[in-house]
Scaffold this motif. Structure first.
Motif, PDB file in Angstrom:
ATOM      1  N   ARG A 228       2.473 115.718   3.075  1.00  0.00           N
ATOM      2  CA  ARG A 228       2.793 115.002   4.237  1.00  0.00           C
ATOM      3  C   ARG A 228       3.350 113.565   3.601  1.00  0.00           C
ATOM      4  N   ARG A 229       3.081 112.993   2.694  1.00  0.00           N
ATOM      5  CA  ARG A 229       3.595 111.796   2.139  1.00  0.00           C
ATOM      6  C   ARG A 229       4.953 112.261   1.597  1.00  0.00           C
ATOM      7  N   ALA A 230       5.286 113.459   0.978  1.00  0.00           N
ATOM      8  CA  ALA A 230       6.518 113.859   0.503  1.00  0.00           C
ATOM      9  C   ALA A 230       7.447 113.818   1.769  1.00  0.00           C
ATOM     10  N   CYS A 231       7.059 114.437   2.875  1.00  0.00           N
ATOM     11  CA  CYS A 231       8.017 114.487   3.893  1.00  0.00           C
ATOM     12  C   CYS A 231       8.120 113.101   4.603  1.00  0.00           C
ATOM     13  N   LEU A 232       7.362 112.076   4.487  1.00  0.00           N
ATOM     14  CA  LEU A 232       7.476 110.751   4.991  1.00  0.00           C
ATOM     15  C   LEU A 232       8.514 110.091   3.927  1.00  0.00           C
ATOM     16  N   PHE A 233       8.388 110.319   2.689  1.00  0.00           N
ATOM     17  CA  PHE A 233       9.239 110.018   1.762  1.00  0.00           C
ATOM     18  C   PHE A 233      10.772 110.376   2.207  1.00  0.00           C
ATOM     19  N   GLU A 234      10.723 111.470   2.134  1.00  0.00           N
ATOM     20  CA  GLU A 234      12.237 112.187   2.511  1.00  0.00           C
ATOM     21  C   GLU A 234      12.714 111.543   3.755  1.00  0.00           C
ATOM     22  N   LEU A 235      12.044 111.487   4.848  1.00  0.00           N
ATOM     23  CA  LEU A 235      12.464 110.815   5.988  1.00  0.00           C
ATOM     24  C   LEU A 235      12.705 109.583   5.957  1.00  0.00           C
ATOM     25  N   ARG A 236      12.034 108.572   5.123  1.00  0.00           N
ATOM     26  CA  ARG A 236      12.588 107.199   5.101  1.00  0.00           C
ATOM     27  C   ARG A 236      13.601 107.222   3.904  1.00  0.00           C
ATOM     28  N   HIS A 237      13.788 108.171   3.033  1.00  0.00           N
ATOM     29  CA  HIS A 237      15.078 108.287   2.280  1.00  0.00           C
ATOM     30  C   HIS A 237      16.414 108.511   3.267  1.00  0.00           C
ATOM     31  N   LEU A 238      16.373 109.568   4.056  1.00  0.00           N
ATOM     32  CA  LEU A 238      17.399 109.788   4.974  1.00  0.00           C
ATOM     33  C   LEU A 238      17.575 108.622   5.969  1.00  0.00           C
ATOM     34  N   THR A 239      16.503 108.156   6.608  1.00  0.00           N
ATOM     35  CA  THR A 239      16.906 106.895   7.620  1.00  0.00           C
ATOM     36  C   THR A 239      17.501 105.634   6.756  1.00  0.00           C
ATOM     37  N   GLY A 240      17.351 105.673   5.381  1.00  0.00           N
ATOM     38  CA  GLY A 240      17.599 104.419   4.685  1.00  0.00           C
ATOM     39  C   GLY A 240      19.268 104.661   4.411  1.00  0.00           C
ATOM     40  N   LEU A 241      19.790 105.735   4.522  1.00  0.00           N
ATOM     41  CA  LEU A 241      21.325 106.022   4.196  1.00  0.00           C
ATOM     42  C   LEU A 241      22.156 105.833   5.549  1.00  0.00           C
ATOM     43  N   ARG A 242      23.290 105.255   5.177  1.00  0.00           N
ATOM     44  CA  ARG A 242      24.213 104.894   6.328  1.00  0.00           C
ATOM     45  C   ARG A 242      24.650 106.273   6.602  1.00  0.00           C
ATOM     46  N   SER A 243      25.053 107.082   5.848  1.00  0.00           N
ATOM     47  CA  SER A 243      25.680 108.428   6.183  1.00  0.00           C
ATOM     48  C   SER A 243      24.887 109.182   7.280  1.00  0.00           C
ATOM     49  N   THR A 244      23.462 109.003   7.310  1.00  0.00           N
ATOM     50  CA  THR A 244      22.754 109.890   8.108  1.00  0.00           C
ATOM     51  C   THR A 244      22.998 109.054   9.415  1.00  0.00           C
ATOM     52  N   TRP A 245      23.064 107.739   9.822  1.00  0.00           N
ATOM     53  CA  TRP A 245      23.344 107.320  11.142  1.00  0.00           C
ATOM     54  C   TRP A 245      24.719 107.662  11.563  1.00  0.00           C
ATOM     55  N   ILE A 246      25.591 107.639  10.595  1.00  0.00           N
ATOM     56  CA  ILE A 246      26.953 108.195  11.084  1.00  0.00           C
ATOM     57  C   ILE A 246      27.004 109.475  11.493  1.00  0.00           C
ATOM     58  N   VAL A 247      26.360 110.425  10.841  1.00  0.00           N
ATOM     59  CA  VAL A 247      26.468 111.593  11.563  1.00  0.00           C
ATOM     60  C   VAL A 247      25.790 111.977  12.603  1.00  0.00           C
ATOM     61  N   LEU A 248      24.731 111.248  12.870  1.00  0.00           N
ATOM     62  CA  LEU A 248      23.818 111.203  14.247  1.00  0.00           C
ATOM     63  C   LEU A 248      24.500 110.447  15.289  1.00  0.00           C
ATOM     64  N   THR A 249      25.494 109.452  15.054  1.00  0.00           N
ATOM     65  CA  THR A 249      26.325 108.883  15.944  1.00  0.00           C
ATOM     66  C   THR A 249      27.331 109.740  16.264  1.00  0.00           C
ATOM     67  N   LEU A 250      27.916 110.432  15.353  1.00  0.00           N
ATOM     68  CA  LEU A 250      29.177 111.261  15.916  1.00  0.00           C
ATOM     69  C   LEU A 250      28.649 112.594  16.644  1.00  0.00           C
ATOM     70  N   ILE A 251      27.335 113.013  16.296  1.00  0.00           N
ATOM     71  CA  ILE A 251      26.747 114.267  16.942  1.00  0.00           C
ATOM     72  C   ILE A 251      26.594 113.700  18.724  1.00  0.00           C
ATOM     73  N   ALA A 252      25.927 112.459  18.464  1.00  0.00           N
ATOM     74  CA  ALA A 252      25.747 111.952  19.920  1.00  0.00           C
ATOM     75  C   ALA A 252      26.888 111.559  20.747  1.00  0.00           C
ATOM     76  N   ALA A 253      28.143 111.181  20.255  1.00  0.00           N
ATOM     77  CA  ALA A 253      29.188 111.040  20.812  1.00  0.00           C
ATOM     78  C   ALA A 253      29.827 112.506  21.488  1.00  0.00           C
ATOM     79  N   LEU A 254      29.673 113.467  20.277  1.00  0.00           N
ATOM     80  CA  LEU A 254      30.226 114.827  20.793  1.00  0.00           C
ATOM     81  C   LEU A 254      29.287 115.546  21.910  1.00  0.00           C
ATOM     82  N   SER A 255      28.155 115.250  22.067  1.00  0.00           N
ATOM     83  CA  SER A 255      27.265 115.546  22.907  1.00  0.00           C
ATOM     84  C   SER A 255      27.589 115.133  24.409  1.00  0.00           C
TER      85      SER A 255
END
Length: 289
Positions: free
Chosen positions: A21-48
């Motif tokens: 569980r802690r490892a999954c939270l670690f990975e989640l925090r890592h992903l949410t801390g990357l700018r590329s994650t939010w760029i991809v999610l914003t692009l998906i939201a726009a395409l949706s």
């Protein structure tokens, strides 16, 4: 003054479930801390939102929006794309955490933080799968809401909402498996570019070439082997070819690359995903960081 005694917590005191569980939270925090994650999610939201914008121009007063129209909207027309649009953008989130760490030599930091290679690898797979399923659900909801709003503006009529639950569930399962496949391929190849090329060229070209070569082997009748290959099975899982009218079956099955039924295609795609995941794990656990 009484000294405060701080209890020591040893690694043995943490259960495997808690460590995971802690490892999954670690990975989640890592992903949410990357700018590329939010760029991809914003692009998906726009395409949706795109289907709703298009619907404003193509719908007419009193026109029906059928179940098939909505299913095609939710699945992003995978029958005409060898890699679905949603999977193409999510590929960045699934390959990045593995390939970037291996290339930059920071994987050892992750292993020390979460308690080893095994925990780190399966946490990456689980986190990627969960993100993929959630994004698929969220994007489907946004698409339906946008199309619904456009239909209200154009005074069009909805029919057949009850038929959307199963296709949406198939998309969520496909996306979760796709994310695991991307993570596994990134683990097999210590590079940032090659996994992307494999995951793009595999569905577009390599898989069909492989199927053609296998079918030409003399003395072995494996003409239908292409339908069971991973990406073809994944597309057949999304597109229910068997439910299409007879005049559309041949053309659609040729585009999809498989005429398997949805249950058979789902089982094949799950089996390929599991095979890739364990193959990636076998290589990842031997990485030096």
């Amino acid at each position: 003054m009484t000294p405060t005694v701080t209890p020591t917590v040893r690694a043995d005191d943490v259960t495997r479930a808690e460590a995971f569980r802690r490892a999954c939270l670690f990975e989640l925090r890592h992903l949410t801390g990357l700018r590329s994650t939010w760029i991809v999610l914003t692009l998906i939201a726009a395409l949706s939102l795109y289907p709703g914008v298009v619907a404003l121009f193509v719908l007419h007063h009193g026109e029906k929006v059928t179940t098939n129209d909505l299913i095609s909207t939710i699945l992003w027309s995978p029958q005409i794309a060898q890699v679905s649009a949603l999977g193409f953008y999510l590929m960045v989130l699934a390959t990045g955490p593995v390939s970037t760490e291996l290339v930059r030599g920071t994987a050892r930091t992750t292993w020390l933080a979460v308690g080893g290679r095994t925990t780190a690898y399966w946490a990456k797979c689980a986190t990627s799968a969960a993100i993929g399923a959630f994004v698929a659900l969220a994007s489907s909801a946004v698409e339906l809401i946008s199309v619904g709003a456009a239909s209200l503006v154009r005074q069009a009529r909805f029919t057949g909402f009850t038929g959307l639950l199963v296709p949406s569930g198939r998309l969520m399962l496909w996306t979760a498996c796709w994310m695991v496949l991307c993570t596994a391929v990134a683990s097999l190849v210590r590079n940032r570019v090659v996994p992307i090329l494999v995951l793009c060229l595999g569905p577009l070209l390599a898989e069909r070439v492989i199927a053609l070569l296998i079918s030409q082997i003399p003395g072995i009748h494996l003409e239908g082997i292409g339908a069971w290959l991973p990406f073809a099975a994944g597309r057949a899982m999304l597109v229910d070819v068997a439910s299409l009218p007879e005049d559309q079956k041949l053309f659609t099955s040729a585009l999809v690359g498989s005429d398997l039924s949805v249950p058979a295609a789902t089982a094949a795609f799950l089996a390929w995903t599991a095979t890739a995941a364990f193959s990636g794990f076998a290589v990842y656990r031997r990485r030096t960081g």
